[in-house]
Design an enzyme around this catalytic site. Structure first.
Site, PDB file in Angstrom:
ATOM      1  N   GLY A   1     -11.984  47.010  42.918  1.00 39.91           N
ATOM      2  CA  GLY A   1     -12.400  47.314  41.557  1.00 39.91           C
ATOM      3  C   GLY A   1     -12.351  46.163  40.585  1.00 39.91           C
ATOM      4  O   GLY A   1     -12.647  46.348  39.395  1.00 39.91           O
TER       5      GLY A   1
ATOM      6  N   GLU B   1      -8.940  45.513  48.186  1.00 34.60           N
ATOM      7  CA  GLU B   1     -10.256  45.661  48.824  1.00 34.60           C
ATOM      8  C   GLU B   1     -11.398  45.562  47.807  1.00 34.60           C
ATOM      9  O   GLU B   1     -12.111  46.528  47.569  1.00 34.60           O
ATOM     10  CB  GLU B   1     -10.313  46.971  49.615  1.00 34.60           C
ATOM     11  CG  GLU B   1      -9.807  48.187  48.856  1.00 34.60           C
ATOM     12  CD  GLU B   1      -9.782  49.448  49.713  1.00 34.60           C
ATOM     13  OE1 GLU B   1      -9.193  49.395  50.806  1.00 34.60           O
ATOM     14  OE2 GLU B   1     -10.345  50.461  49.279  1.00 34.60           O
TER      15      GLU B   1
ATOM     16  N   ARG C   1     -17.347  44.172  44.472  1.00 34.62           N
ATOM     17  CA  ARG C   1     -18.162  43.552  43.422  1.00 34.62           C
ATOM     18  C   ARG C   1     -17.783  42.090  43.184  1.00 34.62           C
ATOM     19  O   ARG C   1     -18.649  41.227  43.017  1.00 34.62           O
ATOM     20  CB  ARG C   1     -17.937  44.354  42.126  1.00 34.62           C
ATOM     21  CG  ARG C   1     -18.798  43.918  40.953  1.00 34.62           C
ATOM     22  CD  ARG C   1     -18.325  44.574  39.654  1.00 34.62           C
ATOM     23  NE  ARG C   1     -18.143  46.002  39.770  1.00 34.62           N
ATOM     24  CZ  ARG C   1     -19.119  46.902  39.602  1.00 34.62           C
ATOM     25  NH1 ARG C   1     -20.324  46.500  39.307  1.00 34.62           N
ATOM     26  NH2 ARG C   1     -18.866  48.190  39.726  1.00 34.62           N
TER      27      ARG C   1
ATOM     28  N   ARG D   1     -28.430  50.450  38.657  1.00 40.35           N
ATOM     29  CA  ARG D   1     -27.253  50.449  37.776  1.00 40.35           C
ATOM     30  C   ARG D   1     -27.569  50.723  36.300  1.00 40.35           C
ATOM     31  O   ARG D   1     -26.859  51.509  35.652  1.00 40.35           O
ATOM     32  CB  ARG D   1     -26.471  49.137  37.919  1.00 40.35           C
ATOM     33  CG  ARG D   1     -26.002  48.892  39.370  1.00 40.35           C
ATOM     34  CD  ARG D   1     -25.032  47.738  39.482  1.00 40.35           C
ATOM     35  NE  ARG D   1     -23.746  48.081  38.951  1.00 40.35           N
ATOM     36  CZ  ARG D   1     -23.294  47.709  37.786  1.00 40.35           C
ATOM     37  NH1 ARG D   1     -24.023  46.925  37.015  1.00 40.35           N
ATOM     38  NH2 ARG D   1     -22.121  48.104  37.362  1.00 40.35           N
TER      39      ARG D   1
ATOM     40  N   CYS E   1     -41.439  57.063  37.290  1.00 46.45           N
ATOM     41  CA  CYS E   1     -41.805  58.107  36.327  1.00 46.45           C
ATOM     42  C   CYS E   1     -40.590  58.740  35.655  1.00 46.45           C
ATOM     43  O   CYS E   1     -40.548  59.967  35.489  1.00 46.45           O
ATOM     44  CB  CYS E   1     -42.591  59.184  37.061  1.00 46.45           C
ATOM     45  SG  CYS E   1     -41.597  59.930  38.360  1.00 46.45           S
TER      46      CYS E   1
HETATM   47  C1  LIG Z   1     -12.205  53.085  48.237  1.00 50.21           C
HETATM   48  C2  LIG Z   1     -12.885  51.943  47.572  1.00 50.21           C
HETATM   49  N1  LIG Z   1     -12.466  50.699  47.840  1.00 50.21           N
HETATM   50  C3  LIG Z   1     -13.046  49.621  47.285  1.00 50.21           C
HETATM   51  C4  LIG Z   1     -14.083  49.739  46.386  1.00 50.21           C
HETATM   52  C5  LIG Z   1     -14.663  48.492  45.846  1.00 50.21           C
HETATM   53  O1  LIG Z   1     -14.824  48.495  44.501  1.00 50.21           O
HETATM   54  P1  LIG Z   1     -15.354  47.202  43.756  1.00 50.21           P
HETATM   55  O2  LIG Z   1     -16.686  46.857  44.293  1.00 50.21           O
HETATM   56  O3  LIG Z   1     -15.419  47.631  42.361  1.00 50.21           O
HETATM   57  O4  LIG Z   1     -14.369  46.126  44.000  1.00 50.21           O
HETATM   58  C6  LIG Z   1     -14.546  51.024  46.053  1.00 50.21           C
HETATM   59  C7  LIG Z   1     -15.598  51.240  45.037  1.00 50.21           C
HETATM   60  O5  LIG Z   1     -15.273  51.535  43.901  1.00 50.21           O
HETATM   61  C8  LIG Z   1     -13.937  52.149  46.677  1.00 50.21           C
HETATM   62  O6  LIG Z   1     -14.374  53.373  46.420  1.00 50.21           O
HETATM   63  N1  LIG Z   2     -21.987  51.621  42.352  1.00 48.24           N
HETATM   64  C1  LIG Z   2     -21.044  51.295  41.308  1.00 48.24           C
HETATM   65  C2  LIG Z   2     -19.691  50.954  41.827  1.00 48.24           C
HETATM   66  C3  LIG Z   2     -19.074  52.101  42.554  1.00 48.24           C
HETATM   67  C4  LIG Z   2     -18.354  51.676  43.750  1.00 48.24           C
HETATM   68  C5  LIG Z   2     -18.082  52.782  44.696  1.00 48.24           C
HETATM   69  N2  LIG Z   2     -16.743  53.280  44.694  1.00 48.24           N
HETATM   70  C6  LIG Z   2     -21.598  50.209  40.426  1.00 48.24           C
HETATM   71  O1  LIG Z   2     -22.678  49.753  40.650  1.00 48.24           O
HETATM   72  O2  LIG Z   2     -20.983  49.815  39.472  1.00 48.24           O
END
Ligand SMILES: Cc1ncc(COP(=O)(O)O)c(C=O)c1O
Ligand SMILES: N[C@@H](CCCC[NH3+])C(=O)O
Length: 417
Positions: free
Chosen positions: A235, A270, A273, A316, A345
């Site tokens: 996260g 983990e 992003r 997004r 659309c």
């Molecule tokens: C269980 C779990 N781990 C890791 C992540 C990776 O999150 P981020 O890409 O925000 O680091 C997510 C997505 O939110 C997740 O659901």
């Molecule tokens: N898809 C989301 C993040 C969520 C990750 C999944 N747990 C985004 O683009 O910000």
């Protein structure tokens, strides 16, 4: 700014740092819409994470960008793989990850079947289960391997309510029942860890929530004892706005260790992003320009710039109102308010609304920043629109990594009677 050791690259790469000439060449060669992924930047981001968490297991959350070209670089950088589905597990194993973690959220039977088959065939897999039901379903399949229990410590964070996981009943076993579930699981599995994840896009302001989650996980680890790891999730956010400061990763790492306290287990994180977001841009071409007020198209009236990418290419903005920087790579004309809109659309199919930027013309090439995470991955074929192509580049040059989908591909699964 922290995390700027020479071998780990700057803490943030802005859209302005990309070479406009290079991106124009790529659009000319591969057409648009086109994702461009810079593997050197993935390497730098992975190295910065390794440097900030030298004593922790760092697993890359594959969901952010599943491309083989990215997975290989991440593996070479010494990160593990955190997977959200059987498909991601297969991708990670195919990319050569030796140890793979699968975090099962309401796992479909087909996912469990594939994962258990791979485990039986000898893959080094750890399954993270977030419900007693999942434990039962693993038992039914004869799985007695490495298992972690996903806990919901009731603390969430993230850039949008839709990506805040902690505190939402869907995810994990409630904190106050976690020790009991771990004890039960120990009868049938090799319980190696506990796991939690607050949400995605955690900024400096969310640090107190992150700290609280980690502290609770530390307490739980001390209570249940005998664990290999405590996984406190991913996260870690990245700046999307040009003036937003980057996360101070070393400070986050220090806060994490401090909040965890003394545990006889390895810390694990983990992030997804953080590894790939600023390693990718999306290139899209303007095909339509029209004044918002058709009657008076003079001066700096706001315009709508229609482009060939949309919410089916990069979801997004439509899904989270997410801000992505946009740069006109063709010209630097005087600015005016511009709404950049896709061809889908849906009213939500906008990349920005009334944003001040150089007045667009038909044929202009636009670059959308921070498209490396959850960009291609969330692309769809809604409106029967083929998904874009992706090129990857690094010191060795540029190559096509994912073919552009065609209309024939989109209709190929149709079963004829
Ligand atoms: C269980 C779990 N781990 C890791 C992540 C990776 O999150 P981020 O890409 O925000 O680091 C997510 C997505 O939110 C997740 O659901
Ligand atoms: N898809 C989301 C993040 C969520 C990750 C999944 N747990 C985004 O683009 O910000």
């Amino acid at each position: 700014m922290s995390g700027e050791a020479a071998d780990t690259g700057p803490a943030v790469r802005r859209l302005a740092d990309w070479s406009a000439a290079d991106l124009r060449d790529l659009a000319a060669e591969y057409d648009t819409p086109l994702y461009v992924t810079d593997r050197d930047r993935v390497r730098e981001n992975a190295a910065r994470l390794r440097a900030a968490f030298p004593d922790a297991d760092v697993h890359y959350a594959v969901k952010a960008h599943t491309g083989r070209a990215v997975l290989e670089v991440v593996r070479e950088a010494g990160l593990g793989a955190e997977c959200a589905s059987a498909g991601e597990v297969v991708r990670a194993l195919d990319a050569g990850f030796e140890a793979v973690q699968y975090t099962a959220v309401n796992p479909p039977a087909a996912d469990l079947d594939v994962v258990v088959d791979r485990w039986r065939a000898g893959a080094d897999l750890t399954v993270v289960a977030g419900a007693r039901d999942t434990l039962d379903r693993l038992r039914e399949r004869g799985f007695d391997g490495r298992l972690a229990v996903r806990v919901n410590p009731g603390v969430g964070a993230g850039h949008h309510e839709k990506v805040t996981t902690g505190g939402h009943a869907k995810f994990g076993v409630p904190y106050d029942r976690a020790a009991e579930v771990v004890a039960d699981a120990r009868a049938d599995f090799d319980v190696v860890g506990i796991h939690a994840h607050a949400g995605s896009g955690i900024s400096g302001e969310d640090l107190s929530a992150h700290r609280e989650l980690v502290a609770r996980m530390g307490e739980l680890a001390r209570e249940v004892g005998d664990l290999e790891f405590v996984d406190v999730g991913g996260g870690f956010g990245v700046p999307y706005r040009e003036d937003e400061p980057p996360l101070d990763l070393p400070a986050v790492a220090d806060a994490t260790r401090e909040a965890l306290g003394a545990v006889d287990a390895q810390l694990a994180v983990e992030p997804g992003r953080y590894v790939v977001a600023d390693a990718g841009v999306l290139l899209t071409r303007v095909n339509t320009v029209k004044p918002v007020d058709d009657a008076g198209a003079t001066g700096a009236v706001p315009v709508v710039a229609g482009v060939d990418a949309g919410m089916t290419t990069l979801l997004r903005p439509a899904m989270y109102d997410a801000y992505h920087a946009i740069r006109n790579l063709t010209d630097d004309r005087p600015e005016r308010p511009v709404t950049v809109a896709g061809p889908v659309c849906e009213t939500a199919d906008l990349f920005c609304e009334g944003r001040s930027m150089p007045s667009p013309r038909r044929g202009d090439l636009l670059a959308v920043g921070n498209a490396g995470a959850y960009g291609y991955e969330m692309a769809s074929t809604y409106n029967s629109r083929p998904r874009p192509a992706e090129v990857v580049r690094d010191g060795d040059g540029t190559r096509l990594a994912r073919e552009r989908e065609t209309i024939a591909d989109v209709t190929a699964l149709e079963v004829e009677r």
